[in-house]
Design a protein around this motif. Structure first.
Motif, PDB file in Angstrom:
ATOM      1  N   THR A  43      -3.431   8.552   3.446  1.00 44.50           N
ATOM      2  CA  THR A  43      -2.989   9.949   3.365  1.00 44.50           C
ATOM      3  C   THR A  43      -3.975  10.757   2.539  1.00 44.50           C
ATOM      4  O   THR A  43      -4.312  11.904   2.865  1.00 44.50           O
ATOM      5  N   HIS A  94       3.264  12.424   5.240  1.00 40.09           N
ATOM      6  CA  HIS A  94       3.353  11.878   6.582  1.00 40.09           C
ATOM      7  C   HIS A  94       4.791  11.710   7.059  1.00 40.09           C
ATOM      8  O   HIS A  94       5.705  12.376   6.578  1.00 40.09           O
ATOM      9  N   ALA A 163       4.970   4.611   4.998  1.00 40.05           N
ATOM     10  CA  ALA A 163       4.733   4.181   6.372  1.00 40.05           C
ATOM     11  C   ALA A 163       4.611   2.658   6.443  1.00 40.05           C
ATOM     12  O   ALA A 163       5.138   2.019   7.364  1.00 40.05           O
ATOM     13  N   SER A 164       3.912   2.076   5.471  1.00 38.84           N
ATOM     14  CA  SER A 164       3.736   0.625   5.462  1.00 38.84           C
ATOM     15  C   SER A 164       5.081  -0.084   5.303  1.00 38.84           C
ATOM     16  O   SER A 164       5.313  -1.150   5.891  1.00 38.84           O
ATOM     17  N   THR A 189      -1.361   2.472  -0.269  1.00 35.59           N
ATOM     18  CA  THR A 189      -1.945   1.281   0.347  1.00 35.59           C
ATOM     19  C   THR A 189      -3.400   1.075  -0.063  1.00 35.59           C
ATOM     20  O   THR A 189      -3.996   0.068   0.323  1.00 35.59           O
ATOM     21  N   GLN A 207      -2.084   2.209   8.059  1.00 36.75           N
ATOM     22  CA  GLN A 207      -2.679   3.169   8.993  1.00 36.75           C
ATOM     23  C   GLN A 207      -4.165   2.889   9.215  1.00 36.75           C
ATOM     24  O   GLN A 207      -4.874   2.491   8.293  1.00 36.75           O
TER      25      GLN A 207
HETATM   26  N1  ASP Z   1       0.083   6.694   3.432  1.00 36.12           N
HETATM   27  C1  ASP Z   1       0.248   5.862   2.277  1.00 36.12           C
HETATM   28  C2  ASP Z   1      -0.963   5.923   1.402  1.00 36.12           C
HETATM   29  O1  ASP Z   1      -1.730   6.853   1.550  1.00 36.12           O
HETATM   30  C3  ASP Z   1       0.572   4.509   2.599  1.00 36.12           C
HETATM   31  C4  ASP Z   1       1.835   4.369   3.372  1.00 36.12           C
HETATM   32  O2  ASP Z   1       2.503   5.330   3.690  1.00 36.12           O
HETATM   33  O3  ASP Z   1       2.153   3.252   3.652  1.00 36.12           O
HETATM   34  O4  ASP Z   1      -1.160   5.090   0.555  1.00 36.12           O
END
Ligand code: ASP
Length: 331
Positions: A43, A94, A163-164, A189, A207
């Motif tokens: 992100t 997101h 998201a993960s 992440t 991602q």
């Molecule tokens: N988008 C998140 C990040 O930038 C990771 C996630 O949503 O899993 O770390």
């Protein structure tokens, strides 16, 4: 006689100040994209690329990025919901915007009421990864290995609602391996990836904006992509099967990013930001960078404010039953 300003006069004065500020916007003060995850992650990557593109499309705009990680993105989102509505503090987030209402029984803000929607930015597939030492080279081997080692392995994610996390939940549910691994949350992440590369964690779903270069360099093993269709146009990711091809019927997860301002941001500022963002989405350099990382920049109506909001409302409704079926509450 003492002068008592009428309510109308006060209202006119307030409106005039508001308009004057909006006309001068962005002025010299930076415009900060709050990223609710750690620096260096997917992100953050989108935010930095967009900031760079918008510096070109809004002359004088000093776009910067601030990382406010924690609680799967909800800490950063809450920070922006409560920020001054002057167009200088924005949120780049997101799918978590739509997933967290299903995951958290109590959120400190209302996703559809406390933000102005500025447009959808991109869509990003995810990849299912293992640490380099994992003794599996194909998706089949990977699933069998996890099954055979149920209870012994761990899966990293970027906090509950990230998201993960959603991807891991959905995958474990789809292969009927719920709670087969210990979850290890990180602030994003980016740090989770460091631990995956180092072998401290076994599995992660992340991602492509964060994983492409690591897969290419052989620092992690990739087993599948989460989209319904194969990524046939990507030089590296085209070689990995979709989870549907691996028998996980209906598995389809694509992460999207959008831009938000606190509720009450003056209309002329919202218009300036949306105009500059739409121009940035057409910037060939921005498109090329995103495509190289497997992401697709939005070209449809969802780059408009009203359509962005309608899309997120529909995603909240769509994700709630998926999350209810797959998972647990975050709080
Ligand atoms: N988008 C998140 C990040 O930038 C990771 C996630 O949503 O899993 O770390």
């Amino acid at each position: 006689m003492k002068f008592v300003p009428s309510l109308v006069a006060v209202a006119v004065a307030v409106l005039t100040v508001g308009t004057a500020n909006a006309q001068d916007y962005p002025g010299t003060k930076p415009v900060t994209f709050v990223v609710p995850f750690a620096a260096g992650g997917p992100t953050d990557r989108v935010a930095r690329d967009l900031a760079e593109a918008m510096r070109k499309t809004m002359p004088g705009g000093n776009f910067t990025v601030e990382n406010a990680a924690g609680a799967g993105g909800t800490i950063g989102a809450n920070k922006v919901a409560k920020a001054k509505a002057d167009g200088h503090t924005l949120l780049l987030w997101h799918i978590g915007m739509a997933a967290t209402p299903g995951l958290y029984r109590k959120l400190p803000y209302k996703p559809l009421e406390d933000f102005e929607y500025l447009g959808l930015v991109n869509e990003v597939p995810m990849t299912l990864l293992g640490k380099p030492q994992l003794p599996a080279n194909t998706y089949r081997d990977f699933e069998n290995y996890i099954r055979a080692n149920s209870g012994k392995l761990n899966i990293a994610h970027a906090g509950l609602g990230s998201a993960s996390h959603i991807c891991g939940l959905m995958w474990q549910h789809a292969v009927k391996l719920n709670d087969s691994m210990t979850t290890i949350p990180f602030g994003g992440t980016a740090p989770a990836m460091t631990n995956l590369i180092g072998g401290q964690v076994d599995v992660m779903c992340d991602q492509t904006t964060n994983t492409t270069s690591q897969i290419e360099a052989g620092r992690v093993k990739a087993f599948a992509v989460t989209t319904a269709k194969p990524l046939s146009n990507h030089k590296l990711l085209k070689d990995y099967p979709t989870l549907q091809e691996m028998g996980l019927k209906g598995f389809d997860l694509t992460i999207w990013h959008g831009l938000y301002a606190p509720k009450g941001t003056p209309e002329p500022i919202l218009k300036k930001l949306n105009d500059a963002m739409k121009l940035a989405l057409k910037d060939p350099e921005f498109i090329k960078k995103q495509e190289g990382l497997g992401a697709v920049v939005v070209t449809d109506k969802r780059m408009e404010r009203a359509e962005h909001k309608a899309f997120v409302a529909a995603e909240i409704a769509k994700l709630k039953p998926v999350i209810d079926a797959a998972g647990k509450f975050a709080d």
